[in-house]
Design an enzyme around this catalytic site. Structure first.
Site, short mmCIF file in Angstrom:
data_model
loop_
_atom_site.label_atom_id
_atom_site.label_comp_id
_atom_site.label_asym_id
_atom_site.label_seq_id
_atom_site.Cartn_x
_atom_site.Cartn_y
_atom_site.Cartn_z
N LYS A 127 0.84 -1.21 0.00
CA LYS A 127 0.00 0.00 0.00
C LYS A 127 0.87 1.25 0.00
O LYS A 127 0.64 2.19 -0.76
CB LYS A 127 -0.88 -0.02 1.26
CG LYS A 127 -1.80 1.16 1.40
CD LYS A 127 -2.44 1.21 2.76
CE LYS A 127 -3.02 -0.14 3.15
NZ LYS A 127 -3.86 -0.07 4.33
N LYS A 164 3.58 -2.43 11.00
CA LYS A 164 2.32 -2.41 11.76
C LYS A 164 2.64 -2.80 13.19
O LYS A 164 3.66 -3.44 13.44
CB LYS A 164 1.32 -3.41 11.15
CG LYS A 164 -0.11 -3.06 11.44
CD LYS A 164 -0.66 -1.98 10.52
CE LYS A 164 -2.05 -1.55 10.92
NZ LYS A 164 -2.65 -0.61 9.97
N GLY A 190 -2.41 5.59 13.87
CA GLY A 190 -3.56 4.89 14.45
C GLY A 190 -4.07 3.77 13.57
O GLY A 190 -3.63 3.60 12.43
N ASP A 191 -4.97 2.99 14.11
CA ASP A 191 -5.71 1.94 13.38
C ASP A 191 -6.89 1.62 14.29
O ASP A 191 -7.29 2.48 15.12
CB ASP A 191 -4.81 0.71 13.14
CG ASP A 191 -5.46 -0.31 12.20
OD1 ASP A 191 -5.48 -0.08 10.99
OD2 ASP A 191 -5.96 -1.35 12.68
P1 NDP Z 1 -12.00 2.23 14.48
O1 NDP Z 1 -11.53 1.56 15.71
O2 NDP Z 1 -12.14 3.70 14.46
O3 NDP Z 1 -13.39 1.60 14.02
C1 NDP Z 1 -13.53 0.25 13.74
C2 NDP Z 1 -14.99 -0.03 13.44
O4 NDP Z 1 -15.09 -1.36 12.99
C3 NDP Z 1 -15.88 0.10 14.66
O5 NDP Z 1 -17.16 0.48 14.27
C4 NDP Z 1 -15.86 -1.33 15.20
O6 NDP Z 1 -17.00 -1.65 15.99
C5 NDP Z 1 -15.87 -2.14 13.93
N1 NDP Z 1 -15.20 -3.41 14.19
C6 NDP Z 1 -13.93 -3.61 14.64
N2 NDP Z 1 -13.66 -4.91 14.79
C7 NDP Z 1 -14.78 -5.55 14.43
C8 NDP Z 1 -15.15 -6.91 14.36
N3 NDP Z 1 -14.29 -7.88 14.71
N4 NDP Z 1 -16.40 -7.19 13.89
C9 NDP Z 1 -17.26 -6.21 13.54
N5 NDP Z 1 -16.96 -4.91 13.59
C10 NDP Z 1 -15.76 -4.58 14.03
O7 NDP Z 1 -10.98 1.73 13.34
P2 NDP Z 1 -10.71 2.38 11.91
O8 NDP Z 1 -11.96 2.97 11.37
O9 NDP Z 1 -9.50 3.20 12.02
O10 NDP Z 1 -10.29 1.09 11.06
C11 NDP Z 1 -11.25 0.31 10.34
C12 NDP Z 1 -10.54 -0.51 9.28
O11 NDP Z 1 -9.84 0.35 8.37
C13 NDP Z 1 -9.47 -1.48 9.79
O12 NDP Z 1 -9.43 -2.61 8.95
C14 NDP Z 1 -8.18 -0.70 9.61
O13 NDP Z 1 -7.04 -1.53 9.53
C15 NDP Z 1 -8.47 -0.01 8.28
N6 NDP Z 1 -7.66 1.16 7.99
C16 NDP Z 1 -7.68 2.25 8.85
C17 NDP Z 1 -6.95 3.37 8.53
C18 NDP Z 1 -7.04 4.61 9.34
O14 NDP Z 1 -6.54 5.64 8.89
N7 NDP Z 1 -7.65 4.60 10.50
C19 NDP Z 1 -6.07 3.41 7.34
C20 NDP Z 1 -6.22 2.26 6.47
C21 NDP Z 1 -6.97 1.18 6.82
P3 NDP Z 1 -16.85 -1.76 17.58
O15 NDP Z 1 -16.75 -0.35 18.07
O16 NDP Z 1 -18.08 -2.45 18.01
O17 NDP Z 1 -15.61 -2.56 17.84
#
Ligand code: NDP
Length: 448
Positions: free
Chosen positions: A117, A129, A168-169
């Site tokens: 990426k 990571k 973050g992630d």
């Molecule tokens: P957040 O922690 O802000 O949000 C994650 C969301 O996904 C929450 O709504 C959470 O629900 C839900 N979630 C997490 N785990 C599960 C699960 N096992 N089953 C169902 N729902 C789940 O994370 P991000 O938005 O930052 O990240 C989301 C995705 O995007 C990840 O795959 C991450 O690696 C990817 N990503 C993020 C980036 C970033 O800039 N933040 C960059 C590139 C990729 P709940 O609150 O109930 O856990």
């Protein structure tokens, strides 16, 4: 002499044996290796130099104990990880994930994906990571702070603005980055802004970083639709998750005239055919840190589906923005049956291999995460640029840079897929562009 496919098969088997039980890592490697046959055919030097074998082995893996005290005075112990996967193109760069499901194999799959990426983003950054099996959910601010301080007390010796730059992630947002940066500054006696990205703009963060992954995924979807003489405006969308990526994907979709009718968290799905109210979602998730089910208290016309499957909600555009393997084969079949025309991955590896096969065979525009969600890390690299030059860019300028980056990523994937004989296959395009950039740098550096 073995054929190219036989050689790739042998390499993959070796990786499975030597990374026992790390299924997500195997899955991520397999998705890349499967697309590299035509590259090895054109460039035998990559095989001669054992680039695939080298690229699949992280340069370094750090595992450490994270002891901390909860509000009741009890000692808690978590495990911390940082995997520096590849630094051929720049300092290690990639987020930290705090979630109880985190294991070494999770971090390795994410670091592997991140390497390609980051290369695809065109920015001078390597792939990494990290994270922990710590669960910030339900913890007080003081507990999260104590955990972050303990985590950084070990991590600080492995990172630095020209060595390794975490961000973050899942489970790590501006609050956690603040605590981590505070402890780094305190231990090292350095105000080294460039050591972490995703910081609050009030103290060294970049405008647009918070929005970048979600906005970027929508820009990528817009480009995929444009390539098919179609557009976003008026389309019905569903976005899984309700975290950082999901919220800002919803925001940009709404700004561009699409109607987002569903989102979710790990407990259930909200459906609001009138269009989701984003202010309410932000209030619930960003300020109150509550469950998404409370949305219905504000909007009685909406429905909440406990443990529901968001992919069963009819839509034209689907944006998986929650977590890995959240969209499987049967959900992909349902999406196709319901008339979905594009799936854009905001999350990392959210569609299973069987799901991807269904989408590609159905001719749906499918944007893999390593291309479609690269806007987040690309804007992190813009944050590093601003930190290095002690400069602050405007929101408009930074967003314009993000938009251009996403268009370039799209066009590179699109053109490369066609060049290697698989037009419209963004998986193929993304893997080949990312692989070749890293591989060429590795060859230039010799055997290191
Ligand atoms: P957040 O922690 O802000 O949000 C994650 C969301 O996904 C929450 O709504 C959470 O629900 C839900 N979630 C997490 N785990 C599960 C699960 N096992 N089953 C169902 N729902 C789940 O994370 P991000 O938005 O930052 O990240 C989301 C995705 O995007 C990840 O795959 C991450 O690696 C990817 N990503 C993020 C980036 C970033 O800039 N933040 C960059 C590139 C990729 P709940 O609150 O109930 O856990």
């Amino acid at each position: 002499m073995k054929s190219i496919n036989e050689r790739l098969h042998t390499i993959f088997n070796h990786i499975v044996q030597h990374n026992y039980g790390e299924h997500e890592f195997h899955q991520a490697v397999s998705e890349v290796i499967e697309t590299l046959g035509p590259v090895l055919h054109k460039h035998p030097e990559y095989a001669e130099q054992k680039i695939i074998e080298r690229i699949c082995e992280p340069e370094r893996q750090i595992i450490f104990r994270v002891p901390w005290q909860d509000d009741k005075g009890q000692v808690q112990i978590n495990r911390g990880f940082r995997v520096g996967f590849n630094s051929a193109l720049g300092p290690y760069k990639g987020g930290l994930r705090f979630h109880p499901s985190v294991r070494l194999g999770t971090i390795k799959f994410l670091g592997f994906e991140q390497t390609f990426k980051n290369a695809l983003s065109g920015m001078p950054i390597g792939g990494a990571k990290g994270g922990s099996d710590f669960d910030p959910k339900g913890k007080s601010n003081a507990e999260v702070m104590r955990f972050c301080q303990s985590f950084m007390t070990e991590l600080y010796r492995h990172i630095g603005e020209i060595t390794d730059v975490p961000a973050g992630d899942i489970g790590v947002g501006a609050r956690e980055i603040g605590y981590l940066f505070g402890q780094y500054k305190r231990i090292t006696n350095r105000y080294e802004s460039g050591v972490l990205t995703g910081k609050n703009p009030a103290w060294g963060g970049a405008l647009v970083r918070r929005e970048a992954t979600g906005y970027g995924a929508v820009y990528f979807a817009q480009e995929m639709l444009r390539a098919r003489q179609d557009e976003l405006e008026g389309k019905t969308c569903v976005v899984s998750g309700s975290g950082n990526v999901a919220i800002y994907a919803i925001e940009k979709l709404q700004m561009l005239g699409a109607n987002v009718v569903a989102c979710s968290d790990s407990n259930g799905v909200i459906v609001d055919q009138a269009g989701l109210n984003l202010e309410t979602i932000k209030h619930i998730k960003e300020i109150k840190r509550e469950r998404i089910s409370t949305y219905c208290e504000h909007h009685p016309q909406a429905t909440y589906l406990e443990n529901g499957n968001i992919w069963a909600i009819p839509c034209q555009l689907a944006f998986p923005c929650a977590t890995q393997n959240e969209l499987d084969e049967s959900s992909a079949i349902t999406l196709v049956k319901n008339g979905c025309i594009a799936v854009t991955e905001g999350a990392n590896m959210p569609v299973t291999p069987e799901g991807i096969k269904v989408l590609i065979e159905a001719g749906i525009a499918y944007g893999p995460g390593k291309a479609a969600n690269a806007g987040g890390v690309a804007t992190s690299a813009l944050e590093m640029q601003q930190n290095a030059s002690r400069d602050t860019w405007t929101f408009e300028h930074t967003e314009q840079r993000l938009k251009t980056i996403m268009k370039n990523i799209h066009d590179n994937c699109y053109e490369t897929a066609a060049e290697y004989g698989s037009p419209n296959n963004y998986v193929m395009g993304a893997n080949i562009v990312g692989f070749r950039r890293v591989a060429d740098a590795m060859i230039a550096f010799g055997i290191i």
